[in-house]
Design a protein around this motif. Structure first.
Motif, PDB file in Angstrom:
ATOM      1  N   GLY A   8       0.820  -1.210   0.000  1.00  0.00           N
ATOM      2  CA  GLY A   8       0.000   0.000   0.000  1.00  0.00           C
ATOM      3  C   GLY A   8       0.845   1.247   0.000  1.00  0.00           C
ATOM      4  O   GLY A   8       1.808   1.362  -0.750  1.00  0.00           O
ATOM      5  N   SER A   9       0.523   2.170   0.894  1.00  0.00           N
ATOM      6  CA  SER A   9       1.293   3.414   0.935  1.00  0.00           C
ATOM      7  C   SER A   9       2.370   3.349   2.015  1.00  0.00           C
ATOM      8  O   SER A   9       3.006   4.334   2.331  1.00  0.00           O
ATOM      9  CB  SER A   9       0.354   4.595   1.190  1.00  0.00           C
ATOM     10  OG  SER A   9      -0.359   4.346   2.402  1.00  0.00           O
ATOM     11  N   GLY A  10       2.544   2.162   2.571  1.00  0.00           N
ATOM     12  CA  GLY A  10       3.548   1.994   3.628  1.00  0.00           C
ATOM     13  C   GLY A  10       4.963   2.022   3.075  1.00  0.00           C
ATOM     14  O   GLY A  10       5.165   2.012   1.863  1.00  0.00           O
ATOM     15  N   PRO A  11       5.956   2.070   3.973  1.00  0.00           N
ATOM     16  CA  PRO A  11       7.349   2.090   3.534  1.00  0.00           C
ATOM     17  C   PRO A  11       7.736   0.770   2.854  1.00  0.00           C
ATOM     18  O   PRO A  11       7.377  -0.306   3.341  1.00  0.00           O
ATOM     19  CB  PRO A  11       8.143   2.307   4.823  1.00  0.00           C
ATOM     20  CG  PRO A  11       7.235   1.871   5.916  1.00  0.00           C
ATOM     21  CD  PRO A  11       5.832   2.080   5.437  1.00  0.00           C
ATOM     22  N   VAL A  12       8.447   0.882   1.758  1.00  0.00           N
ATOM     23  CA  VAL A  12       8.728  -0.304   0.952  1.00  0.00           C
ATOM     24  C   VAL A  12       9.897  -1.110   1.520  1.00  0.00           C
ATOM     25  O   VAL A  12       9.846  -2.336   1.601  1.00  0.00           O
ATOM     26  CB  VAL A  12       9.028   0.118  -0.509  1.00  0.00           C
ATOM     27  CG1 VAL A  12       9.452  -1.091  -1.344  1.00  0.00           C
ATOM     28  CG2 VAL A  12       7.807   0.798  -1.126  1.00  0.00           C
ATOM     29  N   GLU A  13      10.957  -0.387   1.926  1.00  0.00           N
ATOM     30  CA  GLU A  13      12.180  -1.110   2.297  1.00  0.00           C
ATOM     31  C   GLU A  13      11.978  -2.108   3.449  1.00  0.00           C
ATOM     32  O   GLU A  13      12.417  -3.252   3.347  1.00  0.00           O
ATOM     33  CB  GLU A  13      13.310  -0.123   2.599  1.00  0.00           C
ATOM     34  CG  GLU A  13      14.613  -0.852   2.890  1.00  0.00           C
ATOM     35  CD  GLU A  13      15.845   0.014   2.709  1.00  0.00           C
ATOM     36  OE1 GLU A  13      15.777   1.039   2.014  1.00  0.00           O
ATOM     37  OE2 GLU A  13      16.872  -0.343   3.285  1.00  0.00           O
TER      38      GLU A  13
END
Lengths: 764, 284
Positions: free
Chosen positions: B233-238
């Protein structure tokens, strides 16, 4: 002094950037190197190398190799006609004991390289592996195994960089292992006391690994027996007369029976100093035929003479005003298996950098290990020393809260003060070089950078060396000159010699050819190295060109029946002063002196030995960006400033500065010629050995500083080696500025940097 | 530098080439930028080189939304493709290969068939859902790129079989792709290289494919990461990638799997973020 010898204005183009005379042939691939020369009856040699770092040879079975078609001989040490000599030269194939992985133990000679390689695959050697000695710290301990069990006499030579001098031999104290092959102490005053009384003391440990010179053309030589019983050699070398001397000694031949010619040099950087010629010449004499051996890149990594690893333990003190009180510590030099050319005296002397100290106590220890053999690399040990010292100087500036430029300026040496090797400082461009970058925008705006960026400063110096040099300037039939010397063009010096001769003689540089003769035809010469060619040979060429000029004026005087003092050389003519229409074209004189007539050939001779060194100071600013996710360091900008005395050809000086900076950056970020604990080389090709490459370097900005030397031609200083000194330290200081992490070990690889960044959230 | 003795054949037809490969010690030579360096060091010693360089297996064409790349197409030819919407991941991975000389001579098919664990383009071909066309005397078979690689320098390609063409679907609206790598300073090969393809549906990641190269013994599709990224979603990817890769057994690397894993996380994260941003651009 040369200023008076060389008149300042003419058509020569001195002081202006001119292309190298060899640029077109090299860029278009037409330049012919040693391995490009066709020779009738040539045998090609391929090496059989030892896979163990330390072993005893039990037997060598050559039968299968000799049975192969096209294989003419398989040579081992006993077959070589070596009669005298010592060190690595006298052991081009291992005798009983192999002392590094990759050491040649046999040489297969065949009609082609491929057949020789087939032969090499079919030579079977039985070894008894011995314990390898790889760690210098352990190697110096009394109970350490020895890197060489048998004893062969070795000698050390410091001819090229002998300017180091000084130091005293072994000190008292604990007995050390026989792996310690060289030990020097440099000391003045009571450093311990001075450090104790200092306002601030910083200390650090620094380790710089083995680094390869990474010349493009691998080691290569060809040799053949001459009909008169002599020996001829053509090789990729920086020093034809050194090679002649060595080969004459090895084979007990008179010097006049050994003729050495340098091929077009495909890079040297200190690494092309008589490594391969003893092997090739031995083979040619053994079989009585021309022989050529060219190292493969892998062999060149494994079996040449790279730049040794250094370890420093240093303490630097300063008083409250920022004046250095003392420098103390120890340098360990990993000499590798052969100690011919990495003596402790060199490394110890460089530790001071360009600074003045009141007291010092430096112990420099050369250690034998089971790695190739140490060789010279551009500005030997100066890059590593500068990294160590300049890291400490930056630390000290922070500790004392003094501007890093100011701290450095306060410690400039005055002429006459002593360097730590006891040699007096001469006038150097210390302050001028620092001032040249002090107001550089990169430095002035260093506190306004984004996160993860930093700018580093470093100052370095190489003293250069001096040796006698001779030159001949011969007039040709077209009225131009041919300059003949025994110096190999490594860095574009031929172009500079043409310019100097043209300047003195009074013609354009296009009219001057420069030839490196072989040892039978050229005046005696030293080595193309030690920042000496322009500094020493340049003056000899100037003297020779003036001699030639005087001879030409005498010829013209006879033709014109005018006093030579009333003649000048302008616009390609010899003219009476004030009567330009009565001139004789130089081409007319050229035709007369090269034809059969009343005139002797015009051949000017010159020699020179500069009375003192002309050290060149170099400074660098480096701007880096660190990627905290990967540990990668990106160079955004790099500035090199250097005192060149006088730029004879600014483009060539800038080229030297850029090349030196690139190699220095290689020390900082990339290069690591590492072995594992068993002594196996891990970096054996450019696929595994990283260097700074064009795509990873920014444009390197160059700033020329000209503080004339009293003895160089037109005030020029030798500049080749100082160029490599400061870059690595500047990059390391920039990384420290960007991250707060100070690295004692080079190179600062992404992996090391990432681990350091993730491991230590607090101050490192 | 000095290869062992080898016979050389330059067939003029694919039939002739396939016939020559009946010799079990024969190897196919395409651009020569993987095999020849190994032969120089005598690490590879084929008895016969079958040089397919003159066969008509070169060029790029598009038909019905499918891109077909001849196996002998060089990286340089790929990069100079005009008028066809070459997916960004493929373009970026081709540009990441070696240097100018290597890109001039090295071929896409050669790199794939060689099975190098650190070939840049393989990651992209996997992520983009490429299909490899393999030809033998018996006929032609298709193999999805993510099923082609078996192990270190090992693929499903048979001795008497030649990779002739590569098909891959062009990206549609709402789709984006990218290739990102962290390279070894000496070889230039990726220590970790990742290609990502993303399809957005109404701003949401509806589909995601990730190919990885360099970090393991063989290039492969990272399905465990794909699943996590579908839910990011819009959460942090790393951290999401890091968590998904935490269980990953990295099978390649010089005793520093921690760093290799970090680089893998970085490459995947950067490739995904870029691909997603491109998909957003393509959607609007």
């Amino acid at each position: 002094m040369m200023e008076t010898l060389i008149e300042s204005t003419s058509a020569s183009g001195i002081g202006r950037s001119r292309p190298r005379t060899d640029a077109a042939s090299k860029l278009t691939g037409r330049a012919a190197f040693v391995a490009d020369s066709p020779v009738a009856g040539l045998l090609h040699g391929r090496l059989v190398t030892c896979p163990y770092a330390h072993a005893r040879i039990l037997s060598i079975d050559r039968a299968s190799a000799l049975a192969l078609p096209g294989v003419h001989a398989v040579l081992v040490w006993e077959d070589l006609p070596i009669k005298a000599g010592s060190g690595r030269a006298a052991e081009p194939l291992a005798r009983e004991e192999v002392v590094f992985a990759g050491q040649p133990v046999a040489l297969v000679l065949a009609d082609t390289e491929a057949l020789a390689e087939d032969g090499a695959e079919n030579v079977f050697v039985d070894y008894e592996p011995l314990e390898p000695v790889m760690d210098v710290r352990r190697a110096i301990e009394l109970e350490s195994p020895l890197a060489r069990v048998g004893h062969l006499k070795e000698e050390s030579d410091v001819e090229m960089h002998g300017a180091a001098g000084g130091g005293t031999d072994a000190i008292g104290g604990a007995p050390v292992s026989a792996n310690v092959v060289d030990r020097k102490v440099f000391s003045a005053g009571n450093a311990e006391q001075a450090l104790a009384g200092s306002a601030a003391v910083v200390s650090g440990s620094f380790r710089i690994p083995w680094v390869h010179q990474a010349y493009m053309e691998p080691q290569v030589a060809m040799a053949w027996p001459e009909p008169d019983g002599g020996l001829a050699v053509r090789s990729s070398t920086q020093a034809v007369f050194w090679v002649r001397q060595e080969l004459a000694q090895l084979f007990a031949l008179p010097l006049t029976k050994v003729r050495v010619q340098a091929g077009t040099l495909g890079g040297g950087f200190g690494g092309k100093l008589r490594l391969i010629e003893p092997l090739v010449a031995s083979a040619a004499l053994a079989v009585g035929r021309p022989v050529q051996v060219a190292f493969t890149r892998t062999e060149d990594f494994a079996a040449a003479n790279p730049c040794p690893s250094l370890e420093f333990e240093l303490q630097l003190g300063a008083d409250a005003d920022g004046r250095f009180t003392a420098l103390a510590g120890r340098v360990l030099i990993d000499c590798g298996a052969f100690t011919d050319s990495a003596p402790a005296a060199l490394a110890g002397a460089r530790v001071s950098g360009p600074y003045h100290f009141d007291c010092w106590q430096i112990e420099s220890v050369g250690v034998r290990t089971n790695r190739f053999g140490a060789g010279a690399y551009r500005g030997p040990t100066s890059t590593q020393s500068t990294f160590a010292v300049e890291s400490l100087v930056d630390e000290l500036a922070a500790r004392l809260e003094v501007d890093p430029f100011e701290l450095r300026l306060r410690n400039a040496p005055d002429p006459g003060a002593l360097r730590i090797d006891g040699v007096p400082w001469t006038k150097i461009g210390f302050r001028e070089t620092l001032q040249a970058i002090r107001t550089h925008p990169l430095w002035e705006h260093r506190h306004e950078l984004p996160e993860n960026e930093g700018v580093g400063l470093a100052l370095g110096m190489f003293p250069g060396a001096k040796q006698g040099a001779g030159a001949v300037c011969r007039m040709d039939s077209d009225g131009g000159l041919t300059v003949i010397s025994g110096y190999v063009d490594m860095t574009g010096t031929d172009t500079s010699m043409a310019t100097i001769a043209a300047e003195v003689f009074g013609i354009s540089a296009e009219m001057v050819r420069v030839t490196a003769g072989d040892t039978s035809s050229a005046p005696h010469a030293g080595v193309s190295g030690g920042s000496m060619v322009t500094y020493c040979l340049g003056s000899a060429v100037a003297v020779a060109a003036r001699d030639a000029r005087e001879q030409v004026l005498r010829v013209a005087a006879q033709e014109l029946e005018i006093d030579p003092a009333d003649l000048e050389i302008v616009e390609g003519q010899v003219r009476p002063l004030g009567s330009p229409d009565r001139g004789i074209p130089l081409s007319t004189i050229g035709a007369k002196v090269t034809g059969f007539g009343p005139y002797a050939p015009v051949e000017g001779h010159g020699s020179s030995v500069p009375p003192e060194l002309a050290p060149s100071v170099a400074a660098a600013l480096s701007h880096v960006r660190v990627d905290p996710d990967t540990g990668e360091v990106e160079l955004l900008h790099h500035v090199a400033a250097q005192d060149c005395g006088r730029a004879i050809n600014p483009a060539l000086v800038e080229g030297q500065m850029r090349g030196g900076a690139a190699q220095s950056i290689g020390f900082a970020l990339y290069e690591d010629l590492n072995h594992n604990e068993e002594g196996q080389l891990l970096a054996w090709s450019f696929m595994t050995y990283a260097i700074a490459r064009s795509e990873s370097l920014p444009t390197i900005e160059t700033i020329l500083v000209e503080v004339p030397s009293p003895f160089g031609p037109l005030g020029a200083r030798g500049i080749g080696e100082s160029a490599i000194a400061p870059g690595a330290a500047a990059v390391a200081n920039a990384v420290a500025a960007a991250t707060g992490l100070r690295f004692g070990t080079l190179p600062i690889t992404p992996r090391r940097l990432w681990h350091a960044l993730t491991a230590v959230p607090t101050e490192a | 530098v000095i290869p062992a003795r080898v016979d050389y054949l330059r067939p003029t037809s694919i039939g002739e080439a396939l016939e020559a490969l009946a010799d079990g010690d024969a190897k196919v030579l395409a651009g020569g930028h993987s095999l020849v360096p190994m032969m120089k060091l005598r690490l590879a010693r084929p008895m016969l080189l079958v040089d397919i360089g003159r066969l008509e297996l070169r060029g790029i064409s598009e038909s019905g939304g499918v891109l077909t790349i001849g196996a002998l197409t060089t990286y340089d030819q790929l990069l100079r493709t005009d008028g066809i919407g070459l997916p960004d991941a493929l373009r970026e991975s081709a540009a990441a290969v070696g240097d100018v000389q290597v890109r001039n001579m090295g071929t896409v098919g050669g790199s794939v068939a060689h099975g190098d664990p650190a070939s840049d383009v393989t990651a992209s071909l996997i992520a983009l859902g490429a299909s490899l066309r393999l030809r033998s005397a018996a006929g032609v078979r298709e193999c999805p790129a993510d099923e082609f690689f078996v192990g270190l320098f090992t693929t499903v390609l048979r001795q008497q079989e030649i990779l002739v063409e590569i098909d891959l679907p062009l990206l549609g609206p709402g789709e984006g792709s990218a290739y990102r790598s962290v390279d070894d300073a000496a070889s230039g090969y990726p220590l970790a290289g990742a290609a990502a393809r993303v399809r957005l549906d109404d701003g949401r990641v509806a589909e995601c494919a990730v190919g990885l190269t360099g970090a393991e013994a063989t290039p492969r599709r990272l399905r465990e990461v794909e699943q996590a990224l579908l839910e990011v979603g819009s959460g942090p990817v790393e951290p999401c990638v890091g968590a998904a890769l935490a269980k990953l057994e990295l099978t390649r690397g010089e005793g520093d799997s921690e760093y290799r894993r970090q680089l893998t996380v970085v490459a995947v994260t950067r490739a995904f973020q870029t691909a997603r941003a491109r998909a957003v651009e393509g959607e609007t």
